[in-house]
Design an enzyme around this catalytic site. Structure first.
Site, PDB file in Angstrom:
ATOM      1  N   ASN A  81       0.564  -0.827   0.191  1.00 18.89           N
ATOM      2  CA  ASN A  81      -0.253  -0.384  -0.109  1.00 18.89           C
ATOM      3  C   ASN A  81       0.698   1.509  -0.433  1.00 18.89           C
ATOM      4  O   ASN A  81       2.311   1.675   0.323  1.00 18.89           O
ATOM      5  CB  ASN A  81      -0.965  -0.172   0.994  1.00 18.89           C
ATOM      6  CG  ASN A  81      -1.863   1.112   1.281  1.00 18.89           C
ATOM      7  OD1 ASN A  81      -2.844   1.048   0.320  1.00 18.89           O
ATOM      8  ND2 ASN A  81      -1.508   1.490   2.386  1.00 18.89           N
ATOM      9  N   ASP A  98      -9.870  10.666   0.056  1.00 22.38           N
ATOM     10  CA  ASP A  98      -9.685  12.067   0.256  1.00 22.38           C
ATOM     11  C   ASP A  98      -9.446  13.052  -0.558  1.00 22.38           C
ATOM     12  O   ASP A  98      -8.408  12.836  -1.446  1.00 22.38           O
ATOM     13  CB  ASP A  98      -9.442  12.083   1.898  1.00 22.38           C
ATOM     14  CG  ASP A  98      -8.745  11.984   2.331  1.00 22.38           C
ATOM     15  OD1 ASP A  98      -7.374  12.375   1.485  1.00 22.38           O
ATOM     16  OD2 ASP A  98      -7.678  11.948   3.840  1.00 22.38           O
TER      17      ASP A  98
END
Ligand code: G3I
Length: 307
Positions: free
Chosen positions: A162, A231
């Site tokens: 990730n 986001d």
């Protein structure tokens, strides 16, 4: 908003004391990631003493609401316990510590967590390996070892690398891709790539076609792709900026839906608990609900995509 692609959010454990937070969370999402509670420093503040209480609380909530759980993150350079970073361990001792940590945590959540972020953020923006506690102590091998230890502890759970800022096609994303290819060649048990997706209304925009190209090359390697921490932060939000933000969320979701991307996870869903204002001066309003849980244009844009 439930759909074929898993749609989710990071969960802030303080939010679970807030009835409205729990109501929106359980109604809208079917996959969650504990924002901080599964990190090394949160679970093992004191040496040899794991405390799973807070992480277990999130897991219990997710299970009660039939949500999948992404575990985050087994090996990272941030939020490490002090006893570890201030200890004086040689390479062999660090390898044992790494193995023990991964085994303890992955076994604890065996059968409950469907995917783990095993190694988080190991690459710098210039494409070099990030100079971290783990790299300095163990060398590059720590990456391969982490995946092997996680696979030993739970052969059924999907294991992810990730990272942030590796979503498009550029130096950093190419370096991440090369690292993954190298791991696969070495038969490291890795099954997926997490694209964090922390975006901003300012700065260089992520081109949807570059994201699509990046996702495709991982799918060609046989890997799962998850959007893991989306986001879109805004400075001085206006109605117009919220519409621009909605367009970005929509573009990314459309790329995800047009690919085999299996999860679209945001780093929080309400501005009430968002990490952004604490980290980026003058920025905020990054989530799809405001502080009072009022849905923003981005919420409706995603809802439309997921219909
Ligand atoms: O738990 C302590 C609390 O005891 C103390 O009183 C308080 C005082 O500041 O700090 C609390 O810890 C904070 C923790 O969040 C929990 O709220 C840390 O200071 C703070 O640094 C930490 O920030 C987290 C950050 O990772 C750490 O690097 C953010 O909440 C979290 O959203 C963020 O998440 C990361 C992902 O894991 C990886 N990708 C990037 C993403 C955003 O940075």
């Amino acid at each position: 908003m439930k759909s074929k692609i898993k749609f989710g959010t990071a969960v802030n454990v303080s939010g679970l004391q807030d009835p409205k937070y729990k109501e929106v969370l359980s109604k809208e999402f079917n996959i969650i990631t504990p924002e901080n509670e599964m990190k090394y420093g949160s679970l093992c503040y004191t040496k040899d003493n794991y405390d799973f209480t807070k992480a277990d609380e999130i897991v219990a909530f997710a299970q009660a609401n039939k949500m999948a759980i992404r575990g985050h993150a087994l090996v990272w350079h941030n939020q490490l316990p002090k006893w570890l970073t201030e200890g004086n361990y040689n390479r062999q001792e660090l390898i044992s510590i790494l193995q023990n940590h991964i085994k303890t945590v992955v076994e604890h959540y065996k059968g409950k967590v469907s995917a783990w972020d095993v190694v988080n953020e190991a690459i710098e923006d210039d494409g070099s390996l990030r100079d971290t506690f783990w790299l300095r102590g163990i060398g590059e091998k720590y990456i391969d070892l982490a995946f092997r230890y996680a696979h030993e502890a739970d052969p059924d759970v999907k294991l992810f690398y990730n990272d942030y800022g590796g979503e498009g096609i550029h130096t950093k994303s190419n370096a991440i891709y090369d690292l993954i290819k190298k791991l696969l060649k070495n038969k490291t048990p890795i099954h997926g790539i997490g694209l964090q997706m922390h975006l901003s209304l300012d700065g260089r925009p992520l081109k949807p076609e570059h994201l699509a190209e990046n996702i495709k090359r991982y799918e060609e390697l046989g890997l799962d792709v998850h959007i893991t921490e989306m986001d879109v932060r805004i400075k001085e939000p206006t109605e117009e900026k919220l519409v621009q933000q909605a367009n970005i969320y929509r573009d990314i979701m459309n790329v995800a839906l047009g690919s085999n991307c299996k999860a679209f996870v945001m780093w929080g869903f309400t501005d009430k608990y968002s990490w952004i204002p604490k980290w980026f001066k003058d920025y905020g309003s990054a989530c799809i609900f405001d502080e009072k849980y009022k849905p923003k244009p981005a919420y409706y844009a995603l809802k439309e995509c997921l219909k």
